[in-house]
Every structure is written in C-alpha cells, then in structure tokens.
Design a protein around this motif. Structure first.
Motif, PDB file in Angstrom:
ATOM      1  N   SER A 162      15.516 116.815  50.904  1.00  0.00           N
ATOM      2  CA  SER A 162      15.783 116.055  52.133  1.00  0.00           C
ATOM      3  C   SER A 162      17.247 115.622  52.190  1.00  0.00           C
ATOM      4  O   SER A 162      17.862 115.626  53.266  1.00  0.00           O
ATOM      5  CB  SER A 162      14.843 114.857  52.259  1.00  0.00           C
ATOM      6  OG  SER A 162      15.168 113.862  51.314  1.00  0.00           O
ATOM      7  N   LEU A 163      17.818 115.253  51.043  1.00  0.00           N
ATOM      8  CA  LEU A 163      19.241 114.896  51.015  1.00  0.00           C
ATOM      9  C   LEU A 163      20.117 116.094  51.367  1.00  0.00           C
ATOM     10  O   LEU A 163      21.091 115.962  52.122  1.00  0.00           O
ATOM     11  CB  LEU A 163      19.631 114.364  49.637  1.00  0.00           C
ATOM     12  CG  LEU A 163      19.117 112.995  49.231  1.00  0.00           C
ATOM     13  CD1 LEU A 163      19.546 112.672  47.804  1.00  0.00           C
ATOM     14  CD2 LEU A 163      19.610 111.918  50.180  1.00  0.00           C
ATOM     15  N   LEU A 164      19.772 117.248  50.827  1.00  0.00           N
ATOM     16  CA  LEU A 164      20.543 118.455  51.118  1.00  0.00           C
ATOM     17  C   LEU A 164      20.443 118.844  52.592  1.00  0.00           C
ATOM     18  O   LEU A 164      21.434 119.227  53.213  1.00  0.00           O
ATOM     19  CB  LEU A 164      20.067 119.616  50.236  1.00  0.00           C
ATOM     20  CG  LEU A 164      20.463 119.525  48.768  1.00  0.00           C
ATOM     21  CD1 LEU A 164      19.725 120.587  47.952  1.00  0.00           C
ATOM     22  CD2 LEU A 164      21.967 119.662  48.602  1.00  0.00           C
ATOM     23  N   LYS A 165      19.250 118.719  53.141  1.00  0.00           N
ATOM     24  CA  LYS A 165      19.043 119.037  54.554  1.00  0.00           C
ATOM     25  C   LYS A 165      19.893 118.116  55.439  1.00  0.00           C
ATOM     26  O   LYS A 165      20.556 118.558  56.376  1.00  0.00           O
ATOM     27  CB  LYS A 165      17.555 118.879  54.897  1.00  0.00           C
ATOM     28  CG  LYS A 165      17.063 119.777  56.001  1.00  0.00           C
ATOM     29  CD  LYS A 165      15.575 119.548  56.253  1.00  0.00           C
ATOM     30  CE  LYS A 165      14.786 120.610  55.545  1.00  0.00           C
ATOM     31  NZ  LYS A 165      13.350 120.564  55.901  1.00  0.00           N
ATOM     32  N   LYS A 166      19.881 116.832  55.118  1.00  0.00           N
ATOM     33  CA  LYS A 166      20.656 115.846  55.862  1.00  0.00           C
ATOM     34  C   LYS A 166      22.154 116.145  55.755  1.00  0.00           C
ATOM     35  O   LYS A 166      22.890 116.114  56.745  1.00  0.00           O
ATOM     36  CB  LYS A 166      20.354 114.445  55.342  1.00  0.00           C
ATOM     37  CG  LYS A 166      21.096 113.337  56.055  1.00  0.00           C
ATOM     38  CD  LYS A 166      20.772 111.980  55.454  1.00  0.00           C
ATOM     39  CE  LYS A 166      21.635 110.909  56.089  1.00  0.00           C
ATOM     40  NZ  LYS A 166      21.518 109.623  55.427  1.00  0.00           N
ATOM     41  N   ARG A 167      22.598 116.450  54.550  1.00  0.00           N
ATOM     42  CA  ARG A 167      24.034 116.735  54.319  1.00  0.00           C
ATOM     43  C   ARG A 167      24.461 117.994  55.073  1.00  0.00           C
ATOM     44  O   ARG A 167      25.552 118.065  55.622  1.00  0.00           O
ATOM     45  CB  ARG A 167      24.269 116.891  52.813  1.00  0.00           C
ATOM     46  CG  ARG A 167      25.693 117.109  52.450  1.00  0.00           C
ATOM     47  CD  ARG A 167      26.463 115.805  52.579  1.00  0.00           C
ATOM     48  NE  ARG A 167      27.768 116.003  51.999  1.00  0.00           N
ATOM     49  CZ  ARG A 167      28.895 115.711  52.623  1.00  0.00           C
ATOM     50  NH1 ARG A 167      28.874 115.159  53.804  1.00  0.00           N
ATOM     51  NH2 ARG A 167      30.036 115.946  52.054  1.00  0.00           N
ATOM     52  N   LYS A 168      23.579 118.988  55.110  1.00  0.00           N
ATOM     53  CA  LYS A 168      23.856 120.247  55.834  1.00  0.00           C
ATOM     54  C   LYS A 168      24.079 119.953  57.327  1.00  0.00           C
ATOM     55  O   LYS A 168      24.990 120.485  57.942  1.00  0.00           O
ATOM     56  CB  LYS A 168      22.702 121.222  55.655  1.00  0.00           C
ATOM     57  CG  LYS A 168      23.070 122.511  55.017  1.00  0.00           C
ATOM     58  CD  LYS A 168      21.836 123.374  54.919  1.00  0.00           C
ATOM     59  CE  LYS A 168      22.209 124.730  54.392  1.00  0.00           C
ATOM     60  NZ  LYS A 168      21.047 125.587  54.204  1.00  0.00           N
ATOM     61  N   LYS A 169      23.216 119.115  57.888  1.00  0.00           N
ATOM     62  CA  LYS A 169      23.336 118.754  59.309  1.00  0.00           C
ATOM     63  C   LYS A 169      24.645 118.049  59.585  1.00  0.00           C
ATOM     64  O   LYS A 169      25.275 118.258  60.619  1.00  0.00           O
ATOM     65  CB  LYS A 169      22.169 117.866  59.746  1.00  0.00           C
ATOM     66  CG  LYS A 169      20.887 118.606  59.957  1.00  0.00           C
ATOM     67  CD  LYS A 169      19.795 117.651  60.425  1.00  0.00           C
ATOM     68  CE  LYS A 169      18.483 118.391  60.569  1.00  0.00           C
ATOM     69  NZ  LYS A 169      17.388 117.493  60.954  1.00  0.00           N
ATOM     70  N   GLU A 170      25.063 117.184  58.664  1.00  0.00           N
ATOM     71  CA  GLU A 170      26.324 116.444  58.832  1.00  0.00           C
ATOM     72  C   GLU A 170      27.527 117.373  58.824  1.00  0.00           C
ATOM     73  O   GLU A 170      28.539 117.088  59.475  1.00  0.00           O
ATOM     74  CB  GLU A 170      26.475 115.404  57.714  1.00  0.00           C
ATOM     75  CG  GLU A 170      25.516 114.256  57.789  1.00  0.00           C
ATOM     76  CD  GLU A 170      25.555 113.354  56.561  1.00  0.00           C
ATOM     77  OE1 GLU A 170      26.315 113.649  55.611  1.00  0.00           O
ATOM     78  OE2 GLU A 170      24.804 112.367  56.541  1.00  0.00           O
ATOM     79  N   LEU A 171      27.442 118.466  58.104  1.00  0.00           N
ATOM     80  CA  LEU A 171      28.571 119.393  57.980  1.00  0.00           C
ATOM     81  C   LEU A 171      28.662 120.381  59.152  1.00  0.00           C
ATOM     82  O   LEU A 171      29.688 121.025  59.317  1.00  0.00           O
ATOM     83  CB  LEU A 171      28.485 120.169  56.650  1.00  0.00           C
ATOM     84  CG  LEU A 171      28.670 119.306  55.400  1.00  0.00           C
ATOM     85  CD1 LEU A 171      28.422 120.140  54.146  1.00  0.00           C
ATOM     86  CD2 LEU A 171      30.061 118.697  55.362  1.00  0.00           C
TER      87      LEU A 171
END
Length: 124
Positions: A114-123
């Motif tokens: 979930s953290l990786l998914k969130k970080r991907k969206k931010e980028l």
C-alpha cells in the motif's frame, strides 16, 4: 540531534512510558540488563541537556520527565544517516534487504504494498 545507542534506548522507554522518573526508567532497564542507577540518571540528564526530555513536574525530590521530541523527529535523520553510512546513500539496497532477509508477515507485505502504491501515485 545525535543520540548514542543507550540514549536512544532510554528515549524509547520514555516514549512508551511518558512522564516517568529516573528510578522508574532504571527499574525497566535493569529488568533486561545490569546497569547502575547513576548511569541511567546521567543519560537522562544528557537527554535533558540535548532537549530530548523536559522536566514535567516534581513531587518532593522526585522529578518527572517527559519526551520533548517525537519519535519521528529523531527517526528520520537517524535512518537517513544509517542509509548513508551502510548503503552509501542508496535506499534500494535497504528495501531489498528488508524484503529478502527479514521475516515479514502477510500483513507487513500488504502494508508495504500500500505504501508503494501510494508513492507511485505521488510520482505520476
């Protein structure tokens, strides 16, 4: 703010037991290992000088302390320093180490996903 390993251990105890006294912290530490009261009190005094602890109140001669910094205030620079020293400033090897070498539960993996998914969206 730089803390020694023992100072960080004492801070962890104050974060878990806010508004504690030196004798209370000493008692918790001595349940794990042998250390003198004066050593613990010296560490608490150092933490107070560094601004990590504040005196919150006094009852007779007993002084109560509470943390004046939050875990994240210390955690972020310490982790950044760790990554710089151990992984030459690269976070990818740290993440790889955690995924390959540490025992992670399904809950841990889901959280990391979930953290990786969130970080991907931010980028994006």
């Amino acid at each position: 703010m730089e803390l020694s390993v023992f100072e960080l251990e004492v801070m962890q105890l104050f974060w878990s037991n806010p508004e504690s006294t030196a004798p209370e912290i000493h008692q918790i530490i001595t349940s794990k290992r042998t250390v003198s009261y004066s050593t613990v009190k010296t560490i608490i005094d150092r933490l107070e000088k560094k601004g990590a602890l504040n005196r919150s109140r006094q009852e007779g001669r007993t002084i109560f302390y509470k943390p004046s910094v939050e875990r994240n205030q210390l955690r972020k620079p310490m982790i950044k320093d760790f990554i710089n020293r151990v992984f030459l400033g690269k976070s990818k090897p740290l993440v790889a180490h955690i995924l390959q070498e540490e025992s992670l539960s399904l809950e841990d993996i889901s959280y990391l996903e979930s953290l990786l998914k969130k970080r991907k969206k931010e980028l994006k």
